[in-house]
Design an enzyme around this catalytic site. Structure first.
Site, PDB file in Angstrom:
ATOM      1  N   GLU A 164      -5.692  -0.035   8.383  1.00  0.00           N
ATOM      2  CA  GLU A 164      -5.378  -1.511   8.101  1.00  0.00           C
ATOM      3  C   GLU A 164      -6.281  -2.280   8.971  1.00  0.00           C
ATOM      4  OE1 GLU A 164      -1.407  -2.724   7.708  1.00  0.00           O
ATOM      5  OE2 GLU A 164      -0.904  -0.588   6.917  1.00  0.00           O
ATOM      6  N   ASN A 190      -8.024   3.808   6.632  1.00  0.00           N
ATOM      7  CA  ASN A 190      -6.736   3.759   5.497  1.00  0.00           C
ATOM      8  C   ASN A 190      -6.599   2.320   5.371  1.00  0.00           C
ATOM      9  OD1 ASN A 190      -4.924   5.011   4.095  1.00  0.00           O
ATOM     10  ND2 ASN A 190      -3.111   4.210   5.375  1.00  0.00           N
ATOM     11  N   HIS A 192       0.669   0.417  -2.194  1.00  0.00           N
ATOM     12  CA  HIS A 192       1.901  -0.055  -2.409  1.00  0.00           C
ATOM     13  C   HIS A 192       1.975  -1.176  -3.575  1.00  0.00           C
ATOM     14  CE1 HIS A 192       3.485   1.614   1.239  1.00  0.00           C
ATOM     15  NE2 HIS A 192       2.289   1.567   2.049  1.00  0.00           N
ATOM     16  N   GLU A 198      -0.180   6.056   0.175  1.00  0.00           N
ATOM     17  CA  GLU A 198       1.261   5.518   0.621  1.00  0.00           C
ATOM     18  C   GLU A 198       1.983   4.852  -0.645  1.00  0.00           C
ATOM     19  OE1 GLU A 198       1.183   2.925   3.951  1.00  0.00           O
ATOM     20  OE2 GLU A 198      -0.284   4.151   5.070  1.00  0.00           O
ATOM     21  N   ASP A 225       4.161   3.634  -3.533  1.00  0.00           N
ATOM     22  CA  ASP A 225       5.442   3.319  -4.118  1.00  0.00           C
ATOM     23  C   ASP A 225       5.268   2.132  -4.779  1.00  0.00           C
ATOM     24  OD1 ASP A 225       4.785   1.369  -2.035  1.00  0.00           O
ATOM     25  OD2 ASP A 225       6.513   2.261  -0.654  1.00  0.00           O
TER      26      ASP A 225
HETATM   27  O1  9MR Z   1       7.221   3.076   6.373  1.00  0.00           O
HETATM   28  C1  9MR Z   1       7.040   2.657   7.863  1.00  0.00           C
HETATM   29  C2  9MR Z   1       8.341   2.063   8.427  1.00  0.00           C
HETATM   30  O2  9MR Z   1       9.194   2.799   8.515  1.00  0.00           O
HETATM   31  C3  9MR Z   1       7.832   1.401   9.744  1.00  0.00           C
HETATM   32  O3  9MR Z   1       9.118   0.738  10.135  1.00  0.00           O
HETATM   33  C4  9MR Z   1       6.834   0.616   9.598  1.00  0.00           C
HETATM   34  C5  9MR Z   1       6.232   0.011  10.923  1.00  0.00           C
HETATM   35  O4  9MR Z   1       5.755   1.026  11.818  1.00  0.00           O
HETATM   36  O5  9MR Z   1       5.679   1.287   8.992  1.00  0.00           O
HETATM   37  C6  9MR Z   1       5.830   1.669   7.516  1.00  0.00           C
HETATM   38  O6  9MR Z   1       4.821   2.441   7.307  1.00  0.00           O
HETATM   39  C7  9MR Z   1       3.553   1.641   7.062  1.00  0.00           C
HETATM   40  C8  9MR Z   1       2.220   2.523   7.177  1.00  0.00           C
HETATM   41  O7  9MR Z   1       2.226   3.242   8.354  1.00  0.00           O
HETATM   42  C9  9MR Z   1       1.092   1.749   7.078  1.00  0.00           C
HETATM   43  N1  9MR Z   1       0.970   1.017   5.922  1.00  0.00           N
HETATM   44  C10 9MR Z   1       2.194   0.083   5.566  1.00  0.00           C
HETATM   45  C11 9MR Z   1       3.430   1.092   5.662  1.00  0.00           C
HETATM   46  C12 9MR Z   1       4.409   0.237   4.969  1.00  0.00           C
HETATM   47  O8  9MR Z   1       4.728  -0.812   6.351  1.00  0.00           O
END
Ligand code: 9MR
Length: 389
Positions: A173, A215, A251, A281, A283
């Site tokens: 990001e 990513n 997402h 990722e 969903d």
């Molecule tokens: O799904 C992840 C969640 O459990 C965590 O609390 C959060 C913060 O670390 O990150 C979520 O995963 C993220 C991913 O690492 C990067 N892209 C966005 C995802 C959703 O926030």
């Protein structure tokens, strides 16, 4: 480099050979083996079996406690060929204080993947969002000092898993969540331009066999973000960053879209740069209540998967979790809950979305068996200047 071609025979390919016997022939079933996958009857196949024959990965994210023995782990190992540690390899987990490293969760997830012949998308070395950066890192204002901490972090963590993971999300990001500019992150604020290319080079030096990925979130639906991300990736390549692949998180905000032609063109914009591309990722949330939305969701999943399958060089589709019970979206505070965004319901039953993903993969297998082989696109960029952060 492990990424000499997009349709590689690694652990996934070996698994495919075991499952299918001779690819292209009527599947052979060794005595005592599990049910053989016949793509003409998709219910006989797991997602993993179908993806294996297509030479792509189907992945899921998981936490350390989810790979402990039980139905969750069983589903992971049966259905998926790639595993993304959801939080176990993030900076706040692996390096919570200066010079302090913790690999317990990472070892659990990576070990499970190895045991189950799954590849690992290691996620992530530098997440350029302040919200998820440890306070001690955000407190560093001096560029040289921050560069040293970044170098120590990426070399230690990537070095720890060298030879155990197939790919890293090196930078996660880099752009603003809902915009097109660089994110407002301590790394972008404090480090000199060129720091991202230097990080890629540092990781390449410590784990030469891992594919290196960048990513990004929301490029499939935030206006202008796809174009901004393409421009950023081009700039990084021009600066000599050894990038092998581009991850698009996907997402989705709703069951609307994506348009298959438009989205597959976005994927192609990255393969045209000589890079792999993946959906990392996935969903798709739906409103609470009622079953009709489950069918709309299934069609949305089909469109996303079909978009990837339409593009040689789109090598992976990973969903962000396994069951609706464990989705991050229910805790986000944005969507009405339960959001039910994944392929399995709370009780591990396959949803219509699962059936549709399986169906579109099976269709692709049958089409591939009927048609000519797909040519592999050109390989990755491998230039590797020294870390200068
Ligand atoms: O799904 C992840 C969640 O459990 C965590 O609390 C959060 C913060 O670390 O990150 C979520 O995963 C993220 C991913 O690492 C990067 N892209 C966005 C995802 C959703 O926030």
């Amino acid at each position: 480099m492990s990424s000499g071609g997009f349709r590689r025979v690694g652990v996934v390919g070996v698994a495919a050979a075991l499952v299918f016997g001779v690819v292209g022939a009527v599947p052979l079933r060794p005595a005592g083996a599990a049910v053989v996958c016949d793509p003409a009857v998709p219910e006989t196949c797991t997602l993993r079996q179908l993806a294996d024959e297509l030479g792509i990965r189907i992945g899921a994210s998981a936490e350390a406690d989810e790979v402990e023995p039980g139905p969750y782990a069983d589903t992971l190992g049966r259905e998926f060929s790639s595993l993304t540690p959801e939080n176990a390899l993030k900076w706040y987990t692996t390096n919570p204080a200066p010079g302090v490293f913790d690999f317990d969760d990472g070892d659990a997830v990576v070990g499970f993947a190895t045991t189950n012949a799954m590849e690992v998308r290691a996620h992530t070395l530098v997440w350029t969002q302040d919200t998820y950066t440890p306070d001690w890192v955000k407190a560093v204002n001096d560029p040289d000092e921050l560069a040293q901490w970044v170098a120590q972090h990426v070399v230690t963590v990537a070095g720890r898993y060298a030879g155990q993971v197939q790919r890293w999300d090196v930078i996660n990001e880099p752009l603003a969540t809902a915009g097109t500019a660089l994110s407002d992150s301590v790394f972008h604020r404090v480090l000199p331009p060129g720091w991202m290319a230097s990080v890629f080079s540092a990781v390449r030096a410590v784990d030469p066999d891992a594919e290196l990925w960048i990513n990004e979130y929301g490029t499939d639906w935030v206006p202008g973000k796809h174009e901004a991300f393409v421009a950023l990736v081009r700039d990084l390549l021009a600066a000599g960053a050894p990038i092998d692949g581009v991850g698009l998180q996907v997402h989705r905000p709703s069951v609307d879209g994506p348009d298959v032609a438009a989205f597959s063109q976005q994927l192609r914009d990255f393969t045209d740069l000589g890079l792999e591309v993946a959906i990392t990722e996935l969903d798709i949330p739906i409103p609470p209540g009622g079953d009709a939305a489950l069918l709309d969701q299934a069609q949305a999943y089909r469109r996303v998967v079909a978009s990837c399958l339409a593009v040689p060089g789109c090598t992976e589709i990973t969903v962000w979790g396994v069951t609706d019970a464990n989705t991050w979206l229910d805790g986000l505070g944005v969507f009405p809950t339960p959001t039910r965004p994944l392929l399995f319901d709370d009780g591990f039953a396959a949803k219509p979305a699962y059936d549709e993903v399986r169906a579109v993969l099976a269709e692709a297998v049958l089409a591939r068996r009927a048609g000519p082989p797909v040519d592999a696109p050109t390989g990755p960029v491998t230039a590797a200047p020294a870390f200068t952060g």
